[in-house]
Design a protein around this motif. Structure first.
Motif, PDB file in Angstrom:
ATOM      1  N   GLU A 173       0.779  -1.163   0.012  1.00  0.00           N
ATOM      2  CA  GLU A 173      -0.106  -0.045  -0.108  1.00  0.00           C
ATOM      3  C   GLU A 173       1.032   0.929   0.000  1.00  0.00           C
ATOM      4  O   GLU A 173       0.331   2.343   0.078  1.00  0.00           O
ATOM      5  CB  GLU A 173      -0.892   0.128   1.252  1.00  0.00           C
ATOM      6  N   PHE A 174       2.261   1.096   0.050  1.00  0.00           N
ATOM      7  CA  PHE A 174       3.183   2.352   0.165  1.00  0.00           C
ATOM      8  C   PHE A 174       3.756   2.524  -1.143  1.00  0.00           C
ATOM      9  O   PHE A 174       4.038   1.674  -2.143  1.00  0.00           O
ATOM     10  CB  PHE A 174       4.146   1.968   1.102  1.00  0.00           C
ATOM     11  N   SER A 175       4.295   3.570  -1.646  1.00  0.00           N
ATOM     12  CA  SER A 175       5.183   3.990  -2.691  1.00  0.00           C
ATOM     13  C   SER A 175       6.519   3.483  -2.261  1.00  0.00           C
ATOM     14  O   SER A 175       6.738   2.923  -1.219  1.00  0.00           O
ATOM     15  CB  SER A 175       5.294   5.567  -2.783  1.00  0.00           C
ATOM     16  N   GLY A 176       7.532   3.183  -3.169  1.00  0.00           N
ATOM     17  CA  GLY A 176       8.778   2.925  -3.312  1.00  0.00           C
ATOM     18  C   GLY A 176       9.599   3.619  -2.045  1.00  0.00           C
ATOM     19  O   GLY A 176      10.240   3.107  -1.249  1.00  0.00           O
ATOM     20  N   GLY A 177       9.375   5.035  -2.045  1.00  0.00           N
ATOM     21  CA  GLY A 177      10.103   5.727  -1.127  1.00  0.00           C
ATOM     22  C   GLY A 177       9.470   5.566   0.207  1.00  0.00           C
ATOM     23  O   GLY A 177      10.481   5.511   1.035  1.00  0.00           O
ATOM     24  N   GLN A 178       8.333   5.186   0.325  1.00  0.00           N
ATOM     25  CA  GLN A 178       7.644   5.362   1.695  1.00  0.00           C
ATOM     26  C   GLN A 178       8.065   3.918   2.131  1.00  0.00           C
ATOM     27  O   GLN A 178       8.357   3.601   3.321  1.00  0.00           O
ATOM     28  CB  GLN A 178       6.095   5.431   1.617  1.00  0.00           C
ATOM     29  N   ARG A 179       8.175   2.853   1.282  1.00  0.00           N
ATOM     30  CA  ARG A 179       8.602   1.437   1.848  1.00  0.00           C
ATOM     31  C   ARG A 179      10.016   1.577   2.390  1.00  0.00           C
ATOM     32  O   ARG A 179      10.582   1.007   3.511  1.00  0.00           O
ATOM     33  CB  ARG A 179       8.432   0.264   0.677  1.00  0.00           C
ATOM     34  N   GLN A 180      10.900   2.508   1.518  1.00  0.00           N
ATOM     35  CA  GLN A 180      12.135   2.446   1.943  1.00  0.00           C
ATOM     36  C   GLN A 180      12.327   3.408   3.129  1.00  0.00           C
ATOM     37  O   GLN A 180      13.214   2.882   4.185  1.00  0.00           O
ATOM     38  CB  GLN A 180      13.190   3.013   1.087  1.00  0.00           C
ATOM     39  N   ARG A 181      11.644   4.093   3.523  1.00  0.00           N
ATOM     40  CA  ARG A 181      11.355   4.856   5.048  1.00  0.00           C
ATOM     41  C   ARG A 181      10.976   3.767   6.246  1.00  0.00           C
ATOM     42  O   ARG A 181      11.786   3.881   7.028  1.00  0.00           O
ATOM     43  CB  ARG A 181      10.461   6.008   4.959  1.00  0.00           C
ATOM     44  N   ALA A 202      18.938   2.818  -4.908  1.00  0.00           N
ATOM     45  CA  ALA A 202      19.046   2.357  -6.214  1.00  0.00           C
ATOM     46  C   ALA A 202      17.788   1.978  -7.128  1.00  0.00           C
ATOM     47  O   ALA A 202      17.596   2.324  -8.077  1.00  0.00           O
ATOM     48  CB  ALA A 202      20.066   1.254  -6.506  1.00  0.00           C
ATOM     49  N   SER A 203      16.904   1.583  -6.008  1.00  0.00           N
ATOM     50  CA  SER A 203      15.632   1.027  -6.750  1.00  0.00           C
ATOM     51  C   SER A 203      14.603   2.115  -6.650  1.00  0.00           C
ATOM     52  O   SER A 203      13.277   1.836  -7.123  1.00  0.00           O
ATOM     53  CB  SER A 203      15.173  -0.040  -6.205  1.00  0.00           C
ATOM     54  N   LEU A 204      14.737   3.321  -6.326  1.00  0.00           N
ATOM     55  CA  LEU A 204      13.711   4.316  -6.021  1.00  0.00           C
ATOM     56  C   LEU A 204      13.865   5.318  -7.372  1.00  0.00           C
ATOM     57  O   LEU A 204      14.926   5.452  -8.054  1.00  0.00           O
ATOM     58  CB  LEU A 204      13.989   5.266  -5.000  1.00  0.00           C
ATOM     59  N   ASP A 205      12.626   5.915  -7.630  1.00  0.00           N
ATOM     60  CA  ASP A 205      12.598   6.880  -8.639  1.00  0.00           C
ATOM     61  C   ASP A 205      13.614   7.840  -8.369  1.00  0.00           C
ATOM     62  O   ASP A 205      13.818   8.342  -6.983  1.00  0.00           O
ATOM     63  CB  ASP A 205      10.962   7.580  -8.691  1.00  0.00           C
ATOM     64  N   VAL A 206      14.207   8.762  -9.493  1.00  0.00           N
ATOM     65  CA  VAL A 206      15.088   9.866  -9.261  1.00  0.00           C
ATOM     66  C   VAL A 206      14.560  10.726  -8.530  1.00  0.00           C
ATOM     67  O   VAL A 206      15.216  11.402  -7.565  1.00  0.00           O
ATOM     68  CB  VAL A 206      15.427  10.307 -10.445  1.00  0.00           C
ATOM     69  N   SER A 207      13.080  11.094  -8.613  1.00  0.00           N
ATOM     70  CA  SER A 207      12.570  12.069  -7.664  1.00  0.00           C
ATOM     71  C   SER A 207      12.642  11.918  -6.318  1.00  0.00           C
ATOM     72  O   SER A 207      12.558  12.961  -5.528  1.00  0.00           O
ATOM     73  CB  SER A 207      11.168  12.443  -8.337  1.00  0.00           C
ATOM     74  N   VAL A 208      12.603  10.865  -5.890  1.00  0.00           N
ATOM     75  CA  VAL A 208      12.340  10.587  -4.193  1.00  0.00           C
ATOM     76  C   VAL A 208      13.984  10.167  -3.702  1.00  0.00           C
ATOM     77  O   VAL A 208      14.116  10.214  -2.666  1.00  0.00           O
ATOM     78  CB  VAL A 208      11.591   9.284  -4.006  1.00  0.00           C
TER      79      VAL A 208
END
Ligand code: SF4
Length: 354
Positions: A173-181, A202-208
Motif C-alpha cells: 500500500e506504500f510507494s517505493g520511497g515510503q517503503r524504504q522509509r 538505487a531502486s527508487l525513482d530519481v525524484s525520491v
C-alpha cells in the motif's frame, strides 16, 4: 520530518580520525568455483573481497563507491558478518567480529544493521509495517509489552517521516520511497550505532532519491549514527559522505575526504569515475576531459597480476603487471594504491603514458 527528542543520542560534529568504530584488515571473501559434473571439484575462487583495509570512523558517513560487481556489497555484508569472511579481520568497537559466538553475534545484530536496496523484497508482504518494525524489538527484548512496542513503532515511523497511523497498513500500500522509509525505521528499531546502506536509493525513482538521501543525512546527524553508504552512484555518494572509499575488483584503491577526493583524485580509476559525473554547468561540462575506460572489468575469478586495474589503466607502466600496489598515504590522510605515487620525482601521475 518530524521526530522524537527521546531518540536523539547526541550529534557528533567533530570526528576523531583515531576513533574507529569498524576496522577491516586484509579482509577477504572468496567464493569457491567448482567444476560441473558429479565430483564438483574446486577449481578456483571468485575473489569478491580480496584483501581490504578500511576504517570507518565513529560518527561519520563513509561512502563506498565502485562499479557494479566490484565487491562493495559483499564487503558491507562481511563487515556485519552477514557473509562469512574467508580471511583477514573485522573489529567492531574493538571486538573481533569473526570470533563472536551466537549470543554475541545477536548483540552485534542490534548494534550494526543493514538497510537493503529493495525495500519491497526486504519487507514481509504478510506483515503490516507496524509488525515489521516491531519484529526486531521483540527479537532483542526491547520495549516489552504490546502498548510500549506500539508506542515505539509510532515513534520510529514519525522519525522517518511516515504517518504513525499507517502502522496497520501492508507494504504494497506504500510507494517505493515510503517503503524504504519503513525499511529504515525497522533498521533503527534497536538503536544501532552502525548502519550499512546497501544501494539504498538505487531502486527508487530519481525524484525520491534526494528525499531519502536527505533523510539518511538528517538521521545520521540527529542520532549520531556511523553510516557506510554503499553505492555505484558517485554523485549520490559525494552528496552524502564525509569521506569516500573507492573500490575496484575486490580491493579499496583510494580513500579521502569527500571534498579532497573530488578536488584531487589520485588513483586513475577514481579520476575516470569522477570524469563521468555530470557537471552543473554546460560550459564546464563541454570543457572538461572525459576519461573513458576501455575494456570490461576483469572477472573476480581471474584477477590480473600486479595492479588489478592495469588492464584498463591508461597510465600503466613497467612495475604495474609485476607488483600489487598497497594503499599509501599521499598526504593528509588521503590514501591511494598506485605505483605512480611511489615513483621518485614524479609529481603528476598523469604525466606518465605508455
Ligand atoms: Fe595504473 Fe599502474 Fe597505478 Fe595500477 S599501479 S593504477 S596500472 S599506474
Amino acid at each position: 520530518m518530524n521526530g522524537s527528542g527521546a531518540q536523539v543520542r547526541g550529534v557528533q560534529q567533530v570526528r576523531d580520525p583515531q576513533d574507529v568504530l569498524v576496522r577491516a584488515r586484509g579482509l577477504q571473501v572468496h567464493f569457491p568455483v567448482r567444476s560441473t559434473g558429479l565430483r564438483r571439484r574446486r577449481t578456483g575462487a571468485v575473489r569478491a573481497v580480496d584483501g581490504v583495509d578500511l576504517d570507518v570512523r565513529r560518527g561519520e558517513v563513509l561512502g563506498l563507491v565502485g562499479e557494479s560487481g566490484c565487491g562493495k556489497s559483499t564487503l558491507g555484508n562481511a563487515l556485519l558478518r552477514l557473509v562469512e569472511p574467508t580471511g583477514g579481520s573485522v573489529e567492531f568497537d574493538g571486538t573481533d567480529v569473526t570470533a563472536l559466538d551466537r549470543r554475541a553475534l545477536r548483540a552485534l545484530r542490534r548494534r550494526a544493521v543493514m538497510v537493503f536496496q529493495d525495500p519491497y523484497a526486504s519487507l514481509d508482504p504478510r506483515l503490516t509495517v507496524g509488525q515489521t518494525i516491531a519484529e526486531p524489538l521483540q527479537v532483542h527484548g526491547l520495549h516489552p509489552g504490546a502498548a510500549a512496542r506500539a508506542a515505539r513503532v509510532a515513534q520510529l515511523l514519525e522519525l522517518v517521516g511516515v504517518d504513525p497511523a499507517a502502522a496497520s497498513r501492508y507494504p504494497h500500500e506504500f510507494s517505493g520511497g515510503q517503503r524504504q522509509r519503513v525499511g529504515i525505521a525497522r533498521a533503527l528499531a534497536g538503536e544501532p550505532d552502525f548502519v550499512v546502506c546497501d544501494e539504498a536509493i538505487a531502486s527508487l525513482d530519481v525524484s525520491v532519491q534526494a528525499q531519502v538521501l536527505n533523510l539518511l543525512r538528517s538521521l545520521q546527524r540527529r542520532l549520531g549514527l556511523t553510516l557506510l553508504f554503499v553505492s555505484h552512484d558517485l554523485a549520490a555518494v559525494r552528496h552524502l559522505s564525509d569521506r569516500i572509499a573507492v573500490m575496484y575488483l575486490g580491493r579499496v584503491v583510494e580513500v579521502a575526504d569527500a571534498a579532497e577526493l573530488s578536488r584531487s583524485p589520485q588513483h586513475p580509476y577514481t579520476q575516470a569515475l569522477l570524469s563521468a559525473v555530470p557537471l552543473p554547468s554546460p560550459e564546464l561540462e563541454r570543457a572538461r576531459e572525459r576519461i573513458v575506460l576501455t575494456g570490461d572489468v576483469p572477472s573476480a575469478a581471474r584477477v590480473p597480476s600486479g595492479c588489478r586495474f592495469r588492464t584498463r589503466c591508461r597510465h600503466a607502466f613497467a612495475p604495474c603487471p609485476e607488483v600489487d600496489p598497497a594503499l599509501q598515504d599521499v598526504g593528509g590522510g588521503h590514501t591511494a594504491a598506485c605505483h605512480l605515487h611511489g615513483v621518485v620525482g614524479l609529481e603528476d601521475p598523469r604525466a606518465v603514458r605508455t
